[in-house]
Write a protein that holds these residues in place. Structure first.
Motif, PDB file in Angstrom:
ATOM      1  N   ASN A 158      60.002  35.097  -6.125  1.00 31.86           N
ATOM      2  CA  ASN A 158      60.417  35.977  -4.982  1.00 31.86           C
ATOM      3  C   ASN A 158      60.576  37.613  -5.562  1.00 31.86           C
ATOM      4  OD1 ASN A 158      60.564  33.729  -3.622  1.00 31.86           O
ATOM      5  ND2 ASN A 158      62.741  33.470  -3.325  1.00 31.86           N
ATOM      6  N   GLU A 159      60.136  37.550  -6.795  1.00 32.03           N
ATOM      7  CA  GLU A 159      60.467  39.002  -7.536  1.00 32.03           C
ATOM      8  C   GLU A 159      60.001  40.187  -6.643  1.00 32.03           C
ATOM      9  OE1 GLU A 159      59.154  39.060 -11.392  1.00 32.03           O
ATOM     10  OE2 GLU A 159      59.878  41.135 -11.753  1.00 32.03           O
ATOM     11  N   LYS A 160      58.683  39.766  -6.144  1.00 31.25           N
ATOM     12  CA  LYS A 160      58.148  41.111  -5.451  1.00 31.25           C
ATOM     13  C   LYS A 160      58.495  41.273  -3.883  1.00 31.25           C
ATOM     14  CE  LYS A 160      55.331  42.379  -8.933  1.00 31.25           C
ATOM     15  NZ  LYS A 160      56.327  42.451 -10.264  1.00 31.25           N
ATOM     16  N   ILE A 161      59.414  40.498  -3.333  1.00 31.43           N
ATOM     17  CA  ILE A 161      59.434  40.364  -2.092  1.00 31.43           C
ATOM     18  C   ILE A 161      59.793  41.982  -1.711  1.00 31.43           C
ATOM     19  CG2 ILE A 161      61.672  40.157  -0.640  1.00 31.43           C
ATOM     20  CD1 ILE A 161      61.680  37.371  -1.204  1.00 31.43           C
ATOM     21  N   LYS A 171      59.774  30.027   0.835  1.00 33.01           N
ATOM     22  CA  LYS A 171      60.214  28.908   0.756  1.00 33.01           C
ATOM     23  C   LYS A 171      61.394  28.917   0.207  1.00 33.01           C
ATOM     24  CE  LYS A 171      57.365  26.000  -1.424  1.00 33.01           C
ATOM     25  NZ  LYS A 171      56.343  26.522  -1.831  1.00 33.01           N
ATOM     26  N   LEU A 172      62.555  27.751   0.294  1.00 35.81           N
ATOM     27  CA  LEU A 172      63.478  27.797  -0.511  1.00 35.81           C
ATOM     28  C   LEU A 172      63.337  27.644  -1.992  1.00 35.81           C
ATOM     29  CD1 LEU A 172      65.684  25.643   2.103  1.00 35.81           C
ATOM     30  CD2 LEU A 172      66.200  28.025   1.205  1.00 35.81           C
ATOM     31  N   ILE A 201      72.106  25.307  -5.624  1.00 36.10           N
ATOM     32  CA  ILE A 201      72.057  26.519  -4.778  1.00 36.10           C
ATOM     33  C   ILE A 201      70.569  26.824  -4.403  1.00 36.10           C
ATOM     34  CG2 ILE A 201      72.744  28.839  -4.267  1.00 36.10           C
ATOM     35  CD1 ILE A 201      75.391  28.153  -5.378  1.00 36.10           C
ATOM     36  N   LEU A 202      70.110  26.885  -3.314  1.00 34.36           N
ATOM     37  CA  LEU A 202      68.825  27.511  -2.932  1.00 34.36           C
ATOM     38  C   LEU A 202      68.907  28.627  -1.956  1.00 34.36           C
ATOM     39  CD1 LEU A 202      69.306  23.927  -2.521  1.00 34.36           C
ATOM     40  CD2 LEU A 202      66.645  24.052  -2.226  1.00 34.36           C
ATOM     41  N   THR A 203      67.724  29.285  -2.135  1.00 34.29           N
ATOM     42  CA  THR A 203      67.662  30.605  -1.273  1.00 34.29           C
ATOM     43  C   THR A 203      66.022  31.045  -1.093  1.00 34.29           C
ATOM     44  OG1 THR A 203      68.568  32.744  -0.924  1.00 34.29           O
ATOM     45  CG2 THR A 203      67.801  32.228  -3.271  1.00 34.29           C
ATOM     46  N   THR A 204      66.053  31.628   0.071  1.00 34.21           N
ATOM     47  CA  THR A 204      64.907  32.628   0.097  1.00 34.21           C
ATOM     48  C   THR A 204      64.714  33.848  -0.483  1.00 34.21           C
ATOM     49  OG1 THR A 204      65.650  33.216   2.218  1.00 34.21           O
ATOM     50  CG2 THR A 204      64.252  31.423   2.349  1.00 34.21           C
ATOM     51  N   GLU A 205      65.818  34.587  -1.275  1.00 36.77           N
ATOM     52  CA  GLU A 205      65.955  35.555  -1.483  1.00 36.77           C
ATOM     53  C   GLU A 205      65.526  36.087  -3.113  1.00 36.77           C
ATOM     54  OE1 GLU A 205      66.648  37.029   1.439  1.00 36.77           O
ATOM     55  OE2 GLU A 205      68.394  38.180   0.569  1.00 36.77           O
TER      56      GLU A 205
END
Ligand code: NAD
Length: 701
Positions: free
Chosen positions: A608-611, A621-622, A639-643
């Motif tokens: 997700n680094e380049k979000i 995705k989570l 712990i899951l995330t989309t961030e």
């Protein structure tokens, strides 16, 4: 003179008595839709606060609620003192015909004394417009006269039961009061025929406590298996199919009739009036026709039995609604089939109405303050989660009966000055903004500094002290509960950020899987753009049942890549470095001890680094970002995330009734101080027309 509220001096309110009830709640929805501000007063004798809570979510509007009995005049007075009331719609009353024959005194006391107290206060505070819920029951058996079917307003009155007598008496009182001061009073008496159906949203509907008295709610309960069969009282009437004919009106049409009446009163400028209007469709339907329409709506022929005629029933009671059509410019737009469809949606989505098994609430500040509640979902199961309206906060999570998070027993705990944001929704901007400064659309903004030289967690605009509306609590599937909170983050008062936001925080509790999903959504409804970054600040102690600290917790994370920090200014330099922490593929976990290691760092999630998206919930995705386990309690957490990042904080400065390292936080979110870093900035700017979104999941084992 009525006094004005200090905060909203210019607003005029419609006081809706009995507004938590069936017709009242639908009318509140229509009032708000038509631009009116509402105050609801209800003693909840035959209703639930949940309807008001849901109305707030449905209408995205704050509804002030008083849990007050109309017969308690001094309590009722407070509403007139506190608000600028312009008009009243008076639904409050007991309404069951059969019951009224058993306990007539209760009906007379409640309906008549309640109305008298209301009228006396209206007189005292110069509130002169009233719309009153009367009933076709006041006509009694209109078939006793020739040519009175369909029933016009001129039909002589003759109620045949104590309930009808109370409506008849109140109509008389209104007439007498009007006669005494003709110039002042404007009274609309609405005689309803048979209200049926529910709001098309499926969020509000009729929630009869006990055995329903009316045909449609009864059929709905048969259809969902709560009752065995429908009894049809007599098929030997002189009608199309032998069953009696009634005039059924969709509750949304009925609600609209109140708006039409209120507008009529508003537009009657010069003199007073006291007038009756029938609210009916003008079309009669037999019991078996309604039965058929309902079976078509639910796709099943529900069992019924023809039994003997019921005492007091007559062949045909259909309204002549011409007066309402001509004068109020109102007529029904929906039919019995629409009502059955909407009723079926309401019933299937809420088979037990507003009463959900496994959901309990209590007041977290003073009694009757419905904005200060702690609501527990999954009560009595292996996974219970408690939320507060204040900050849409996670107050407690219990895994197999053991609490695994920090939280206070009442609201006061959360409002302490040296807050640790325990369990709270963090916004509008989580984590630090360097020196509290940022620029947006060429304009410089300065936020209040509350953390060293920086602004942390939104400064004075922080969500943790804001009262969220709702929640809308639902039980859409076995083992799944949802609670949706709403915040209108509007206005400059206590908000240093630009623009008005509508914020939804939705929690999904799966008691079988022991997961808590958090969904954030925000929409800018006023202004051009705002910085935004939301997260949840729960502090976990998976061994809380045994020890006050989390010492011994084994932690692993998705990535050891972390934001490099300028430690003097406590903000990121913009570089990414590697820190010592166990990742998922490490041979050993990082064990959090009594004093070390201490973390207050953000880690970067590789995929997700380049979000750059402002809505990560939609496209991402989570990803599992952290796993914790305590060998003593044997409780695990994922712990899951989309961030793109997650902050790990070992609570080394915990205060506000807690001591350091009693809980650790994992806060997924956007990059720290992203608003001041070109490469991260886009993901934290919400523009008008876009939707901010993100997801976090806590999964326990
Ligand atoms: P409801 O029972 O759902 O709503 C009435 C509300 O008034 C309830 O929420 C109840 O808790 C509240 N209430 C009762 N006494 C009160 C008091 N003393 N102080 C404060 N709150 C009080 O009923 P409804 O179907 O929504 O009916 C609303 C009105 O319409 C009633 O006056 C009823 O007589 C009238 N009406 C209803 C029907 C019908 O078939 N539903 C038909 C004709 C007229």
């Amino acid at each position: 003179m009525t006094q004005h509220t200090p905060t909203q001096p210019q607003k005029k309110y419609v006081l809706v008595t009995g507004g938590a009830g069936y017709i009242g709640s639908h009318t509140v929805a229509e009032l708000i839709e038509n631009g009116y501000e509402c105050i609801v007063v209800d003693n909840l004798d035959n209703s639930s606060y949940e309807s008001v809570s849901r109305l707030q979510i449905l209408t995205k509007h704050k509804i002030t609620f008083y849990h007050t009995d109309l017969c308690d005049k001094e309590e009722l007075r407070k509403i007139f003192v506190n608000h600028n009331i312009d008009s009243v719609i008076h639904f409050a009353g007991l309404k069951a015909v059969g019951e009224s024959t058993q306990i007539p005194l209760k009906y007379y006391r409640n309906n008549i004394l309640g109305t008298l107290a209301l009228l006396e206060l209206m007189q005292e505070y110069h509130v002169e417009k009233l719309v009153f819920s009367s009933s076709a029951t006041v006509y009694g058996d209109a078939t006793r006269f020739p040519d009175m079917i369909p029933i016009p307003e001129e039909c002589p009155l003759g109620p045949t039961n104590p309930y009808g007598n109370t409506k008849y008496t109140i109509e008389k009182i209104l007439n007498d009061l009007y006669e005494s001061e003709k110039k002042n009073w404007k009274f609309a008496i609405l005689r309803y025929f048979n209200p049926i159906g529910a709001h098309p949203s499926g969020l509000i509907g009729e929630d009869p406590l006990g055995i329903p008295n009316n045909l449609l709610p009864y059929m709905a309960q048969v259809a969902v298996g709560r009752r065995e069969k429908l009894n049809v009282f007599g098929n030997d009437y002189d009608s199309r199919d032998g069953t009696p004919i009634r005039d059924y009106i969709h509750v949304v049409d009925l609600a609209k009739g109140h708006i039409a009446a209120l507008k009529y009163l508003d537009n009657t400028k010069s003199e007073g009036l006291c007038r009756e209007w029938n609210l009916g469709s003008g079309t009669g339907s037999t019991v078996l026709e309604v039965y058929r329409a309902f079976c078509d709506a639910c796709g099943d022929d529900i069992p019924y039995e023809i039994t003997g005629r019921r005492a007091g029933d007559v062949l045909n009671l259909t309204a002549k609604p011409d007066r309402a059509t001509n004068e109020l410019h109102w007529k029904t737009e929906l039919n019995v089939a629409d009502a059955c469809k909407d009723l079926w949606k309401w019933t299937t989505e809420n088979p037990f109405g507003y009463q959900l098994k496994g959901v309990v609430d209590k007041f977290a500040a003073q009694k009757d303050d419905f904005e200060s509640r702690f609501i527990t979902l999954g009560e009595g199961t292996k996974f219970e989660v408690t939320f507060a309206n204040l900050g849409a906060t996670i107050v407690d999570i219990k895994v197999d009966g053991q609490s695994v998070v920090l939280g206070y027993k009442d609201e006061a705990g959360y409002l302490q000055e040296d807050t640790a944001y325990i369990g709270a929704t963090i916004g509008r901007y989580a984590n630090r903004i360097a020196k509290g400064k940022y620029t947006l659309n060429g304009k410089e903004y300065q936020l209040t500094i509350n953390n060293g030289e920086n602004c942390n967690h939104g400064g004075p605009s922080t969500f943790h002290t804001k009262k969220f509306m709702g929640p809308l609590v639902q039980n859409p599937k076995k083992d799944i509960f949802t609670a949706e909170f709403l915040l209108l983050d509007f206005g400059k008062e206590l908000n240093e950020f630009p623009g008005d936001l509508i914020i939804h925080v939705k929690y999904i509790v799966n008691v079988a899987e022991k997961t808590l999903d958090i969904e954030y959504q925000a929409e800018l409804v006023n202004g051009e753009a705002t910085p935004i970054n939301m997260t949840n600040h729960t502090y976990f102690n998976l061994n809380k049942v045994n020890k006050e600290t989390f010492a011994g917790t084994e932690l692993r994370v998705a990535s050891a890549r972390s934001l490099d920090m300028d430690m003097k200014r406590v903000v990121p330099t913009g570089k990414i470095i590697t820190r010592e922490i166990a990742t998922f593929d490490s041979s050993k976990p990082t064990v959090l001890g009594e004093k070390t290691p201490d973390y207050d760092y953000a880690f970067v999630i590789d995929e997700n680094e380049k979000i750059t998206d402002v809505n990560t919930a939609k496209r991402r995705k989570l990803t599992t970002v952290a796993k914790a386990y305590h060998p003593e309690s044997k409780i695990g957490l994922e712990i899951l995330t989309t961030e793109p990042t997650f902050q790990i904080y070992t609570g080394d400065w915990l205060s506000a009734g807690y001591t350091p390292r009693q809980g650790f936080a994992v806060e997924p979110g956007r990059y720290v101080d992203a608003i001041n870093h070109e490469q991260w900035r886009e993901s934290v700017i919400l523009k008008r027309g876009d939707v901010y979104g993100s997801k976090i999941v806590y999964r326990f084992t």
